[in-house]
Design a protein around this motif. Structure first.
Motif, mmCIF file in Angstrom:
data_model
loop_
_atom_site.group_PDB
_atom_site.id
_atom_site.type_symbol
_atom_site.label_atom_id
_atom_site.label_comp_id
_atom_site.label_asym_id
_atom_site.label_seq_id
_atom_site.Cartn_x
_atom_site.Cartn_y
_atom_site.Cartn_z
ATOM 1 N N PHE A 44 0.839 -1.195 0.000
ATOM 2 C CA PHE A 44 0.000 0.000 0.000
ATOM 3 C C PHE A 44 0.870 1.239 0.000
ATOM 4 O O PHE A 44 1.454 1.582 1.023
ATOM 5 C CB PHE A 44 -0.882 0.022 1.257
ATOM 6 N N PRO A 45 0.951 1.929 -1.130
ATOM 7 C CA PRO A 45 1.735 3.168 -1.138
ATOM 8 C C PRO A 45 1.143 4.136 -0.128
ATOM 9 O O PRO A 45 -0.076 4.237 0.014
ATOM 10 C CB PRO A 45 1.567 3.688 -2.566
ATOM 11 N N GLY A 46 1.984 4.821 0.612
ATOM 12 C CA GLY A 46 1.510 5.794 1.593
ATOM 13 C C GLY A 46 1.369 5.207 2.980
ATOM 14 O O GLY A 46 1.426 5.925 3.969
ATOM 15 N N ARG A 47 1.195 3.886 3.066
ATOM 16 C CA ARG A 47 1.067 3.277 4.398
ATOM 17 C C ARG A 47 2.430 3.273 5.101
ATOM 18 O O ARG A 47 3.463 3.156 4.485
ATOM 19 C CB ARG A 47 0.561 1.844 4.261
ATOM 20 N N GLN A 48 2.368 3.382 6.420
ATOM 21 C CA GLN A 48 3.610 3.335 7.189
ATOM 22 C C GLN A 48 4.019 1.885 7.442
ATOM 23 O O GLN A 48 3.228 1.095 7.968
ATOM 24 C CB GLN A 48 3.414 4.041 8.525
ATOM 25 N N TYR A 49 5.222 1.572 7.044
ATOM 26 C CA TYR A 49 5.810 0.271 7.343
ATOM 27 C C TYR A 49 7.036 0.500 8.217
ATOM 28 O O TYR A 49 7.503 1.635 8.332
ATOM 29 C CB TYR A 49 6.251 -0.435 6.053
ATOM 30 N N LEU A 50 7.546 -0.584 8.792
ATOM 31 C CA LEU A 50 8.859 -0.487 9.416
ATOM 32 C C LEU A 50 9.901 -0.789 8.352
ATOM 33 O O LEU A 50 9.750 -1.739 7.590
ATOM 34 C CB LEU A 50 8.993 -1.495 10.566
ATOM 35 N N LEU A 51 10.920 0.037 8.316
ATOM 36 C CA LEU A 51 12.012 -0.221 7.388
ATOM 37 C C LEU A 51 13.228 -0.562 8.226
ATOM 38 O O LEU A 51 13.561 0.155 9.157
ATOM 39 C CB LEU A 51 12.260 1.026 6.551
ATOM 40 N N LYS A 52 13.858 -1.689 7.877
ATOM 41 C CA LYS A 52 14.984 -2.128 8.679
ATOM 42 C C LYS A 52 16.231 -2.246 7.824
ATOM 43 O O LYS A 52 16.204 -2.897 6.786
ATOM 44 C CB LYS A 52 14.655 -3.478 9.327
ATOM 45 N N THR A 53 17.303 -1.611 8.254
ATOM 46 C CA THR A 53 18.602 -1.808 7.618
ATOM 47 C C THR A 53 19.330 -2.850 8.451
ATOM 48 O O THR A 53 18.750 -3.440 9.349
ATOM 49 C CB THR A 53 19.427 -0.507 7.635
ATOM 50 N N ILE A 54 20.598 -3.028 8.183
ATOM 51 C CA ILE A 54 21.346 -4.027 8.931
ATOM 52 C C ILE A 54 21.313 -3.747 10.431
ATOM 53 O O ILE A 54 21.345 -4.668 11.239
ATOM 54 C CB ILE A 54 22.798 -4.130 8.400
ATOM 55 N N ASN A 55 21.184 -2.469 10.836
ATOM 56 C CA ASN A 55 21.220 -2.212 12.282
ATOM 57 C C ASN A 55 20.247 -1.137 12.756
ATOM 58 O O ASN A 55 20.338 -0.686 13.884
ATOM 59 C CB ASN A 55 22.641 -1.821 12.710
ATOM 60 N N LYS A 56 19.347 -0.698 11.903
ATOM 61 C CA LYS A 56 18.474 0.392 12.331
ATOM 62 C C LYS A 56 17.064 0.173 11.810
ATOM 63 O O LYS A 56 16.874 -0.295 10.692
ATOM 64 C CB LYS A 56 19.030 1.724 11.794
ATOM 65 N N THR A 57 16.072 0.510 12.626
ATOM 66 C CA THR A 57 14.683 0.385 12.217
ATOM 67 C C THR A 57 14.015 1.753 12.301
ATOM 68 O O THR A 57 14.095 2.418 13.330
ATOM 69 C CB THR A 57 13.946 -0.608 13.134
ATOM 70 N N VAL A 58 13.387 2.179 11.210
ATOM 71 C CA VAL A 58 12.664 3.460 11.206
ATOM 72 C C VAL A 58 11.311 3.260 10.535
ATOM 73 O O VAL A 58 11.087 2.262 9.842
ATOM 74 C CB VAL A 58 13.449 4.559 10.437
ATOM 75 N N LEU A 59 10.421 4.207 10.722
ATOM 76 C CA LEU A 59 9.150 4.164 9.993
ATOM 77 C C LEU A 59 9.393 4.680 8.581
ATOM 78 O O LEU A 59 10.198 5.575 8.368
ATOM 79 C CB LEU A 59 8.120 5.055 10.685
ATOM 80 N N ALA A 60 8.653 4.115 7.639
ATOM 81 C CA ALA A 60 8.838 4.568 6.265
ATOM 82 C C ALA A 60 7.585 4.283 5.464
ATOM 83 O O ALA A 60 6.800 3.396 5.796
ATOM 84 C CB ALA A 60 10.025 3.841 5.634
ATOM 85 N N SER A 61 7.414 5.055 4.405
ATOM 86 C CA SER A 61 6.319 4.739 3.492
ATOM 87 C C SER A 61 6.844 4.789 2.077
ATOM 88 O O SER A 61 7.847 5.450 1.787
ATOM 89 C CB SER A 61 5.152 5.698 3.692
ATOM 90 N N ILE A 62 6.158 4.062 1.211
ATOM 91 C CA ILE A 62 6.496 4.108 -0.199
ATOM 92 C C ILE A 62 5.625 5.197 -0.802
ATOM 93 O O ILE A 62 4.404 5.072 -0.840
ATOM 94 C CB ILE A 62 6.266 2.747 -0.872
ATOM 95 N N SER A 63 6.255 6.324 -1.187
ATOM 96 C CA SER A 63 5.439 7.472 -1.568
ATOM 97 C C SER A 63 5.026 7.392 -3.026
ATOM 98 O O SER A 63 4.025 7.933 -3.413
ATOM 99 C CB SER A 63 6.196 8.758 -1.291
ATOM 100 N N ASN A 64 5.806 6.700 -3.823
ATOM 101 C CA ASN A 64 5.501 6.740 -5.239
ATOM 102 C C ASN A 64 6.095 5.518 -5.920
ATOM 103 O O ASN A 64 7.295 5.291 -5.845
ATOM 104 C CB ASN A 64 6.115 8.032 -5.833
#
Lengths: 368, 637
Positions: B346-366
């Motif tokens: 779902f574009p626009g929805r907030q997901y958790l984005l995880k790198t090798i050592n960090k987790t942040v909120l993110a959305s796919i805007s486009n």
């Protein structure tokens, strides 16, 4: 001039190590294939040229030094991977625990935990699910090691099983294992609300394990859903769980039996003496040699207790673990025997022998 | 295990030494349903003597029961693990297999090839250095094979072996082999493979798998196993910039503070200068700590703990780089996304984005486009379904340190987690960071100072350094600019060097000329601040009136006066440029402090006493002032 002399000495040393010809190096360092030869013959150059050449040489020397280090052995790779996994769990999970079963894989896992958090102590307790039928020596070894490492040791025995006196001789191996081991483990995980538990399982042990994730998700009921596992890419591990759900984490997933033994040998890791051959009292039961570890062993009129040179390839409940006759009482001898053996290590365990898919069912139900 | 190695029996210690120094290779095998992939892996295990007799007995029994290979042992049964797939005769997930030779230990990711299992192949490819693509010689290069090649290239596998299987069915016909090779090389021109090796094999009979076959004398290359034993995959890692994603802060007691992690690329030495992202703080490596003793040097793949010379604040999620090549950081990216869940993206929805050592909120805007995996064409779409690949813009709640996936697989990769179910629903490979400017439309707004500054994620200001010659203005100004650059800010330094040689070439050092010099500096600074830059002006500027003139021109809000306070005798004793000596000797006229006055500022915003602070500490105080007063938005994220 002494700096030119030093430069020439270092060039020659580097040429020898890197297997490059002096004229190649001369081209690389001085942009002139005959430059070094001229310096050797007593020629001179400007200080600026020499300084540039020195800087280049130092870079090459550093590269060479580094390249030696880049070639990590497979054991170093496996060790680093396991350490990375353990650190991830500690960083991401609230209440992790290490399942400690006293066997050689647990010994390796414990050793890796000491390495991963050094100079800190591993920041989680050890949990041993005691079926009350483990070899006595295992229990002694367990208590001693926990004290030496300085970690908390939680021992859990299924109280219902204990009340009903469940044991392999009276209830059969399957029921005993289910109640004392599988159910006992679930009880302990629930009681202490662990959200992650390290296990020493390896993917090479058994076919159904080959597809188990390193961070393996368990439902509130501790079930493993084979067909709905979280994708696991790169070395990014998703440790998100809700309350009551948990993870089983397998830092030794990519190790093989040989890797384990080789590592024990290389790192001089302590393992219980049961792995080494000595004269022990055994009875032959259904073709397997069973150690007379305590008085609960039923000895029938036809049974004869023999003293044999035996050792164990895996450690579990003594009535369910067959010994092998062997003279091997040193690590190299054990490894030699393992390498020359023609049967796989789990063969001694009754649990795998039922049918091809048995282990998979057991795992879905929560067996480690 | 039937390792038929004479060394075991004669000298097990020597054997152990050989095996202790083995290298390591991870590869993936891909093929369609009947290409013989499981048979090939079974063959590698069988021929490299990795199968116990009891396992073999079970397989023999099952082979007879299933009857797939007549009387012969079906080697595929060795690797097809789960009950469901054993019944269906197909592999349905990623399975990892292990075998080793005297030279190498191998981890094989065995992945299925059907369309719906793209995600499993991606999983295997993500950690593989080499891909073995199986082609059925009877059918040549199929759509499936093209798809497999595309996926492994997308996931950064650079070396490919094209194992052309079932060559026994055409009696090892070289023309068949050549045609497929030509086809593949042409098709894969744009997939970025560094190396393609084609090998004619029969997995069923073992031709060219572990040993060369005499049925294909025309083939001059290595056997598959020989290739895998010798392929060099370490060669790039060494030159890559140093990256240590901090996993865990190691704090056993108050005296030890270490930063633990696995090096994802490059090497590090004790004494190297490091920069931490995102804070931009710098220090030097004090120790490289491991359980087995401290090291002088550590390199890629090693799990280590670093201690630093300075007490700086570092936590999990930060990235330590060498200062000569710090990581980029950003909060907007373009990335290739592979969706792995039945529930669509779902574009626009907030997901958790995880790198090798960090987790942040993110959305796919486009979602820019979806890749049609059959012909690799770009298709417009609003979402991605299971196993679909697309190129999208990601907007994060906080910046992350990263490298492009093409440069570093471990610091350029992300996973996307559903916040409700906690499942890993997608994965991404970062292409590049997007600056706000490149995608946000400004045309309908009036472009002004604040908008220009906002685009740079900062508030502009003029930092006016005043003080005696030799007081340390330039040194501090230069350090400050480097720090701000590390923090991703846009700056410019104006000083005597770059103005007196050009714009102010016509001016001398008389009082009139000095006033005109400062007026021009003020005007130029004003333009730069208007452009949104954090501007640093570093001038002796001895007269209050002229400094006030510059302040008036910019406005109080944008003018920060920084008095570099150094007593004359200290500045004179430093005399870096030898000017004081010349002035004393009368060679320079109108030299501030000697024969021209310096008017000490009364209320500077910042006063730096260089007899008490080092230049780095001074720069740090100024950065803190800027941060505390809102000039550096997003500093702490």
């Amino acid at each position: 001039m002494s700096t030119i002399k030093e430069f020439l000495i270092r060039v020659e040393a580097y040429a020898a190590i890197s297997e490059q010809s002096v004229s190649t190096l001369s081209r690389k360092l001085l942009n002139d294939g005959k430059g070094i030869a001229r310096l050797k013959a007593g020629g001179q150059c400007t200080l600026k040229t020499l300084s540039t050449a020195f800087t280049r040489l130092e870079n090459y020397e550093r590269d060479l030094l580094g390249k030696d280090n880049v070639n990590m052995t497979h054991l170093e790779h496996l060790e680093a991977e396991a350490i990375h996994i353990m650190r991830e769990v500690v960083a991401q999970c609230e209440n992790p625990v290490m399942l400690y079963s006293v066997g050689k894989d647990s010994s390796v896992m414990l050793h890796l935990a000491e390495k991963a958090f050094y100079p800190s102590r591993p920041p989680f307790p050890l949990l041993h699910v005691d079926t009350t039928w483990k070899f006595k020596e295992m229990i002694k070894f367990r208590d001693r090691r926990a004290k030496e490492v300085g970690m908390d040791l939680i021992v859990h025995i299924n109280p219902e099983g204990l009340a009903k006196n469940v044991g392999p001789f009276t209830h059969g191996s399957a029921e005993h294992t289910d109640i004392m081991k599988t159910q006992g483990l679930k009880q302990a995980l629930d009681k202490y609300q662990f959200d992650a538990a390290f296990g020493g399982a390896r993917r090479d042990e058994e076919k159904s394990r080959a597809k188990e994730r390193i961070f393996s998700f368990r439902t509130v009921q501790h079930r493993w859903d084979v067909k709905n596992q979280r994708p696991e890419l790169w070395n990014i591990y998703n440790a998100q769980v809700k309350k009551g759900e948990s993870l089983r984490v397998f830092p030794l997933s990519n190790w093989t039996e040989l890797d384990i033994w080789q590592y024990i040998y290389k790192e001089n890791i302590q393992i219980p003496n049961l792995y080494f051959s000595e004269k022990r009292h055994v009875i032959r039961k259904d073709g397997a040699l069973i150690l007379v570890d305590d008085e609960r062993m039923p000895i029938g009129p036809d049974d004869t207790v023999e003293e044999k040179m035996v050792r164990f390839r895996t450690l579990g409940c003594y009535p369910l673990t067959g010994a092998i006759e062997s003279e091997a009482n040193t690590l190299p001898d054990i490894i030699k025997e393992m390498l020359l053996a023609t049967t796989s290590e789990r063969e001694g365990r009754i649990i795998d022998a039922d049918s091809g898919a048995s282990m998979e069912q057991k795992k879905e139900e929560g067996y480690f | 295990m039937s390792h038929h190695d004479d060394l075991i029996a004669t000298d097990v210690l020597a054997y152990l030494n050989v095996h202790e120094s083995k290298s390591f290779l991870r590869f993936i095998t891909c093929g369609s349903v009947d290409d013989g992939k499981s048979t090939l892996i079974g063959r590698l295990l069988y021929d490299s003597k990795q199968i116990y007799e009891d396992q073999l007995v079970i397989i023999e029994k099952e082979s007879k029961k299933l009857g797939t290979q007549g009387d012969k042992v079906d080697l595929a049964l060795l690797v097809d693990g789960l009950a469901a797939e054993r019944e269906q005769g197909i592999t349905i997930d990623v399975a990892y297999r292990y075998f080793s030779t005297n030279k190498r230990k191998f981890i094989v990711a065995d992945t299925p090839g059907h369309v719906q299992y793209t995600r499993n192949m991606a999983t295997g490819a993500s950690t593989a250095d080499v891909a073995v693509l199986l082609i059925d010689a009877r059918y040549g290069l199929q759509e499936q094979s093209r798809r497999h090649a595309y996926i492994v290239s997308l996931f950064g596998v650079k070396r490919v072996v094209l194992a052309i299987n079932k060559m026994d069915l055409n009696n090892f016909d070289q023309s068949v082999f050549n045609a497929i090779e030509v086809d593949f090389r042409k098709f894969s021109e744009n997939l970025g493979f560094l190396d393609i090796t084609c090998i004619p094999i029969s997995a069923l009979n073992g031709d060219n798998v572990t040993t060369l076959s005499n049925r294909s004398k025309w083939y001059k290359g290595p056997s598959l196993l020989n290739f895998l034993e010798h392929v060099d995959v370490d060669q790039n890692s060494f030159e890559a910039p140093f990256r240590l994603p901090v996993q865990w802060v190691n704090r056993p007691n108050l005296d030890f503070r270490g930063f633990s992690g696995t090096i994802t690329s490059g090497i590090i030495n004790v004494g190297d200068s490091i920069t931490v992202s995102p804070s931009g703080k710098r220090s030097k490596v004090k120790e490289i700590v491991t359980h087995g003793g401290n090291l002088k040097t550590a390199c890629e793949n090693m799990a280590i703990t670093l201690t630093l010379e300075d007490q700086i604040d570092i936590s999990r999620g930060d990235m330590i780089s060498t200062s000569d090549s710090p990581t980029a950081q950003a909060d907007q990216f373009q990335a290739h996304i592979l969706w792995m869940n039945e529930k669509e993206l779902f574009p626009g929805r907030q997901y958790l984005l995880k790198t090798i050592n960090k987790t942040v909120l993110a959305s796919i805007s486009n979602l820019k486009y979806k890749v049609d995996i059959n012909d690799f064409s770009e298709v417009a779409d609003k979402t991605l379904g299971l196993n679909e690949i697309g190129v999208a813009t990601l907007v994060l709640s906080a910046p992350i340190a990263f490298d492009a996936y093409a440069d570093n697989r471990k610091t350029g990769s992300i996973i996307i987690i559903d916040r409700q179910t906690n499942e890993t629903v997608g994965v991404g490979m970062i292409d590049f960071a997007l600056r706000r400017s490149s995608n946000v439309v400004w045309q309908d707004l009036e472009v002004n100072k604040l908008i220009r500054a906002k685009q740079k994620n900062q508030n502009p200001a003029l930092l006016w350094f005043t003080g005696l010659s030799g007081s340390g203005k330039s040194t501090i100004a230069n350090l400050l600019e480097k720090r701000l650059l590390d923090l991703n800010r846009h700056t410019y330094i104006l000083d005597g060097d770059n103005l007196r040689h050009g714009l102010n070439r016509d001016l001398g050092f008389t009082k009139v000329d000095r006033v005109e010099n400062i007026r021009r500096v003020g005007e130029v600074s004003s333009l730069m601040v208007d452009a949104g830059l954090i501007t640093i002006a570093s001038f002796i500027s001895p007269y209050k009136a002229e400094r006030q003139m510059a302040r008036d021109l910019l406005g109080d809000k944008f003018f920060i006066e920084i008095f570099i306070s150094t007593p004359l005798d200290v500045a004179e004793s430093r005399d870096v440029k030898g000017l004081y000596a010349k002035a004393r000797a009368g060679e320079i006229k109108n030299f501030t402090g000697i024969d021209s006055d310096y008017e000490v500022p009364e209320n500077p915003e910042i006063e730096i006493d260089t007899t008490k602070l080092s230049a780095a500490e001074a720069a740090e105080i100024i950065v803190k002032y800027l941060k505390d007063n809102g000039f550096l938005s997003g500093y702490d994220l």
